[in-house]
Design a protein around this motif. Sequence first.
Motif, short mmCIF file in Angstrom:
data_model
loop_
_atom_site.label_atom_id
_atom_site.label_comp_id
_atom_site.label_asym_id
_atom_site.label_seq_id
_atom_site.Cartn_x
_atom_site.Cartn_y
_atom_site.Cartn_z
N MET A 113 0.54 -1.42 -0.14
CA MET A 113 -0.21 0.22 0.30
C MET A 113 0.53 1.23 0.15
O MET A 113 0.23 2.10 0.48
CB MET A 113 -0.91 -0.26 1.40
CG MET A 113 -1.90 -1.24 0.90
SD MET A 113 -3.12 -0.71 2.67
CE MET A 113 -4.01 0.64 1.84
N GLY A 114 2.25 0.82 -0.19
CA GLY A 114 2.85 2.46 -0.38
C GLY A 114 3.13 3.22 1.37
O GLY A 114 3.50 4.22 0.76
N GLY A 115 2.95 3.05 2.37
CA GLY A 115 3.15 3.03 3.69
C GLY A 115 1.93 3.97 3.73
O GLY A 115 2.26 4.19 5.05
N VAL A 116 1.44 4.02 3.30
CA VAL A 116 -0.03 4.96 3.40
C VAL A 116 -1.05 4.20 3.70
O VAL A 116 -1.62 3.23 2.95
CB VAL A 116 -0.30 5.55 2.55
CG1 VAL A 116 -1.77 7.16 2.85
CG2 VAL A 116 0.45 6.45 1.99
N VAL A 117 -1.93 4.09 5.38
CA VAL A 117 -3.34 3.45 5.75
C VAL A 117 -4.24 4.30 5.64
O VAL A 117 -3.87 5.53 5.90
CB VAL A 117 -2.61 3.11 7.56
CG1 VAL A 117 -3.98 2.43 7.91
CG2 VAL A 117 -1.51 2.58 7.66
N THR A 118 -5.12 3.45 4.82
CA THR A 118 -6.33 4.62 4.94
C THR A 118 -7.43 4.10 6.05
O THR A 118 -8.46 5.15 5.82
CB THR A 118 -7.25 3.95 3.18
OG1 THR A 118 -7.29 2.78 3.05
CG2 THR A 118 -5.67 4.13 2.40
N GLU A 119 -7.30 3.34 6.49
CA GLU A 119 -8.25 2.81 7.47
C GLU A 119 -7.61 2.46 8.87
O GLU A 119 -6.97 1.18 8.70
CB GLU A 119 -8.87 1.77 7.30
CG GLU A 119 -10.28 1.52 6.34
CD GLU A 119 -11.34 2.78 6.65
OE1 GLU A 119 -11.69 3.18 7.33
OE2 GLU A 119 -11.80 3.39 5.74
N THR A 120 -7.73 3.80 9.99
CA THR A 120 -6.96 3.88 10.93
C THR A 120 -7.48 4.07 11.67
O THR A 120 -9.08 5.22 11.85
CB THR A 120 -5.56 4.53 10.82
OG1 THR A 120 -6.08 6.25 11.35
CG2 THR A 120 -4.78 4.14 10.34
N PRO A 121 -7.79 4.07 13.42
CA PRO A 121 -8.86 3.95 14.56
C PRO A 121 -7.83 5.28 15.50
O PRO A 121 -8.12 5.66 15.94
CB PRO A 121 -8.64 2.80 14.93
CG PRO A 121 -7.48 2.53 15.13
CD PRO A 121 -6.70 2.54 13.87
N PHE A 122 -7.04 5.80 14.26
CA PHE A 122 -6.29 6.89 14.57
C PHE A 122 -6.77 8.12 14.25
O PHE A 122 -7.65 8.84 12.89
CB PHE A 122 -4.72 7.43 14.49
CG PHE A 122 -3.79 5.69 14.91
CD1 PHE A 122 -3.98 6.05 16.27
CD2 PHE A 122 -4.22 5.29 14.48
CE1 PHE A 122 -2.95 5.31 16.53
CE2 PHE A 122 -3.04 3.76 15.60
CZ PHE A 122 -3.05 4.12 16.17
N VAL A 123 -7.54 9.51 15.48
CA VAL A 123 -7.73 11.14 14.89
C VAL A 123 -6.67 11.60 15.14
O VAL A 123 -5.88 11.94 16.21
CB VAL A 123 -8.65 11.22 15.31
CG1 VAL A 123 -9.62 12.45 15.39
CG2 VAL A 123 -9.73 10.11 14.61
N THR A 124 -6.23 12.95 14.53
CA THR A 124 -5.74 14.48 15.16
C THR A 124 -6.40 15.14 15.65
O THR A 124 -8.06 15.42 14.62
CB THR A 124 -4.61 14.52 13.57
OG1 THR A 124 -6.00 15.39 12.55
CG2 THR A 124 -3.26 13.56 13.81
N LEU A 125 -6.69 15.04 16.36
CA LEU A 125 -7.70 16.49 16.83
C LEU A 125 -6.96 18.08 17.36
O LEU A 125 -6.55 17.54 18.55
CB LEU A 125 -8.74 16.02 18.43
CG LEU A 125 -9.59 16.86 18.66
CD1 LEU A 125 -10.96 17.27 17.77
CD2 LEU A 125 -10.28 16.39 19.99
N SER A 126 -7.46 19.08 15.99
CA SER A 126 -6.49 19.93 16.82
C SER A 126 -7.33 21.19 17.27
O SER A 126 -9.04 21.88 16.77
CB SER A 126 -5.56 20.64 16.41
OG SER A 126 -6.20 20.39 14.58
#
Length: 91
Positions: free
Chosen positions: A1-14
Amino acid sequence: MGGVVTETPFVTLSNFPFFLTNEDLKEILEIYGTVIKIHRIKDWRTGNDGDMAIIIFSDNESANRCVAALNEVEILGRKVSALIAHWLPVA
């Protein structure tokens, strides 16, 4: 996948209010699913908790619900950004 994960349980909140504690954030975020961890990013100038965090949910669907509900929403006078984290450094 070229090192990019499209489905993750991680969210950036800012851009959330600085005075919100991790407990406050968890209370808000658990509406969307089980929060495993909240990692606050420190302000490099003061060393205090900043207005950015990486949130780990128990599953991808919870993360997606959080982003759909909170991205570009105003919380206590600040427009929050919530995005799926597609790339995180491996420690």
